[in-house]
Design an enzyme around this catalytic site. Structure first.
Site, PDB file in Angstrom:
ATOM      1  CD  GLU A 226       3.533  17.582  25.698  1.00 11.25           C
ATOM      2  OE1 GLU A 226       3.037  16.457  25.847  1.00 11.25           O
ATOM      3  OE2 GLU A 226       3.017  18.616  26.147  1.00 11.25           O
TER       4      GLU A 226
ATOM      5  CD  GLU B  58       0.194  20.523  23.059  1.00 14.07           C
ATOM      6  OE1 GLU B  58      -0.202  20.249  24.205  1.00 14.07           O
ATOM      7  OE2 GLU B  58       0.745  19.688  22.308  1.00 14.07           O
TER       8      GLU B  58
HETATM    9  C1  BGP Z   1      -0.236  17.562  25.787  1.00 14.62           C
HETATM   10  C2  BGP Z   1      -0.324  16.914  24.412  1.00 14.62           C
HETATM   11  C3  BGP Z   1      -1.548  17.212  23.649  1.00 14.62           C
HETATM   12  C4  BGP Z   1      -2.786  17.464  24.504  1.00 14.62           C
HETATM   13  C5  BGP Z   1      -2.487  18.230  25.777  1.00 14.62           C
HETATM   14  C6  BGP Z   1      -3.693  18.371  26.682  1.00 14.62           C
HETATM   15  O1  BGP Z   1       0.615  16.798  26.553  1.00 14.62           O
HETATM   16  O2  BGP Z   1       0.776  17.327  23.628  1.00 14.62           O
HETATM   17  O3  BGP Z   1      -1.719  16.125  22.751  1.00 14.62           O
HETATM   18  O4  BGP Z   1      -3.465  16.313  24.733  1.00 14.62           O
HETATM   19  O5  BGP Z   1      -1.442  17.624  26.470  1.00 14.62           O
HETATM   20  O6  BGP Z   1      -3.792  17.247  27.517  1.00 14.62           O
HETATM   21  P1  BGP Z   1      -5.163  16.451  27.641  1.00 14.62           P
HETATM   22  O7  BGP Z   1      -5.592  16.177  26.244  1.00 14.62           O
HETATM   23  O8  BGP Z   1      -4.816  15.231  28.428  1.00 14.62           O
HETATM   24  O9  BGP Z   1      -6.131  17.358  28.360  1.00 14.62           O
END
Ligand code: BGP
Length: 489
Positions: free
Chosen positions: A190, A385
């Protein structure tokens, strides 16, 4: 013949070192920005900005603190000591691929060393060998919110140009070491998130740039990451000719709140505000509308003579992205309910449900996103993801997470529609947090995403025992039937 995914579709799951491994000082690892990020459990979980705010003073306090209960990423899910058990569980689900990151600070503890830390290299050798035992293909993120804290303390994070050669030295080291074990790579997780959490992504804190335009600092740091990403792609292809290197973007999907033209225009502008980063890595050049933004906002980037040539010469092979939810956009947010999303706050869509963290659940939005990205780039896509963060309850050694199964079922069906009806070339899918891990934004362990429950709370207390949830067995069925089970009555 019931519907199923294409032969060879890469089903799997994803983690990131900073949220999974723990062992924050083991094996010669250096301290990272994530190790110094404390949780704020008293803050509303939808207030994304507050959860990611940090000052130099707080970093210094973290470096002094031995109270790891305040810094959940220091223990993560204790993957550093449990990885063999976890990989065996991934294999039991039938994973074809496992997305993970290498923590830069395990290989170069301070980032600026000339020689790597052999213990760190050995650790990932062991992880890749364990995956190979089960024929699980690694998909490795080179940088996933893990810059060594030294880059913030003794340099200016990714704003410092000299971080580029440090990063390429790291890339040369891991590509050489793992040339026979890893063929799928992502450069930066990201890269666009530098805008929304510059500390986590770029080791930048505003109070360290007095008198400078911090937005310009962020874009300068991102320019350095774009050059580093192109060089990483070059290096990877040279050392591992059969490698495939992807970019990774936060796929934020905005709907116009109404059909008023100004709302439609706003949604289009918001979408461009994320596409501009993947455009840069896929087309190998800054898109004109980003250059217009730089000009209109007085952002002047300093570049070296061959930066743009390097970026043009080494674009990525495929486009990977995260998708969790969709949001609405309108010319005015006046009087409209605001909710959270991944790294954002945005207008709530009244037609779709929300998770306990306010993220809106929209499987059709995943199909919309896949079509958008494929039409834009005409390159293979990879969902790296996706998933539902929820409050799971362990009862009698399992979790009845029918809500998570429903989330995945709807999103998988949307994925197959995109492939079969919209002609999208989708390489694979790795669910986010295939095992419970520490949340990036709120640093909570109790925002659970996994098919596997980890017995730990938000303060790091617990046995860290692993417990397959109901969704564990459901996902096993999806993978072994290559999705056909989704369409059986
Ligand atoms: C994305 C990241 C991940 C993961 C995901 C979920 O931005 O790449 O690392 O964390 O978000 O977000 P969160 O963990 O805040 O629920």
């Amino acid at each position: 013949m019931s519907r199923r995914f294409p032969e060879g579709f890469l089903w799997g799951g994803a983690t990131a070192a900073n949220q999974y491994e723990g062992g924050w000082k083991e094996g010669g690892k250096g301290i990272t920005v994530s190790d110094c990020a404390r949780h704020h459990l008293d803050i509303d979980v939808t207030d994304y900005k507050a959860h990611n705010a940090i000052t130099t003073a707080e970093v210094m306090a973290a470096l002094e603190s031995s109270d790891d209960s305040l810094y959940p990423k220091r223990h993560g899910s204790e993957g550093f000591s449990h990885y063999k058990e976890d990989i065996a569980l991934f294999a039991k689900m039938g994973f074809k691929v496992y997305r993970m990151s290498i923590a830069w600070a395990r290989i170069f503890p301070n980032g600026d060393e000339l020689e790597p830390n052999e213990e760190g290299l050995k650790f990932y050798d062991a992880v890749f060998d364990e995956l190979a035992k089960y024929n699980i293909e690694p998909l490795v993120t080179m940088s996933h919110y893990e810059p060594p804290i030294n880059l913030l303390l003794n340099y200016q994070g990714w704003y410092s140009r000299e971080v580029i050669p440090m990063f390429t030295r790291y890339v040369e080291t891991i590509c050489t070491r793992y040339r026979d074990k890893v063929k799928y790579w992502l450069t930066f997780n990201e890269v666009d998130s530098m805008i929304r959490h510059p500390y986590t992504t770029g080791a930048l804190i505003e109070d360290r740039f007095p008198g400078l335009n911090f937005e310009e600092v962020i874009f300068q740091a991102m320019h350095h990451q774009f050059v580093a990403s192109a060089l990483a792609t070059k290096i990877c292809h040279e050392i591992i000719p059969e490698s495939k290197v992807g970019c990774m973007l936060t796929k934020l999907t905005y709907y116009p709140y109404t059909c008023k033209p100004e709302d439609v225009l706003t949604a289009q502008q918001y979408m461009r505000s994320t596409y501009c980063y993947s455009d840069t890595q896929v087309f190998g050049e800054y898109p004109s509308y980003l250059l217009s933004k730089f000009k209109n906002d007085g952002i002047n980037l300093s570049m070296e003579a061959d930066d743009l040539e390097i970026m043009k010469k080494y674009p990525v092979d495929f486009v990977s992205f995260s998708y969790y939810s969709s949001s609405c956009a309108a010319a005015s947010e006046e009087g409209k309910e605001i909710t959270a999303g991944n790294t954002i706050s945005a207008i709530k869509n009244p037609y779709i449900p929300s998770s306990d963290w306010g993220w809106q659940i929209d499987p059709i939005g995943l199909r919309v996103s896949l079509v958008d990205l494929y039409d834009r780039y005409r390159k293979p896509l990879f969902i790296v993801e996706n998933g539902l963060g929820a409050k799971d309850e362990l009862v009698n050694g399992t979790v009845e997470d029918d809500y998570r199964i429903a989330y995945f079922e709807a999103h998988f069906k949307a994925m197959l529609d995109a492939i079969e009806l919209d002609g999208v070339d989708l390489m694979g899918y790795t669910s986010w947090g295939c095992i419970d891990i520490v949340s990036e934004s709120t640093k909570q362990m109790t925002k659970r995403y996994g098919f596997i429950y980890v017995d730990a709370d938000d303060y790091g207390n617990g046995t860290y025992n692993r417990y397959p949830k109901k969704s564990f067995y459901w996902y096993k069925g999806v993978i072994e039937s290559n999705g056909a089970v989704l369409f059986e009555d």
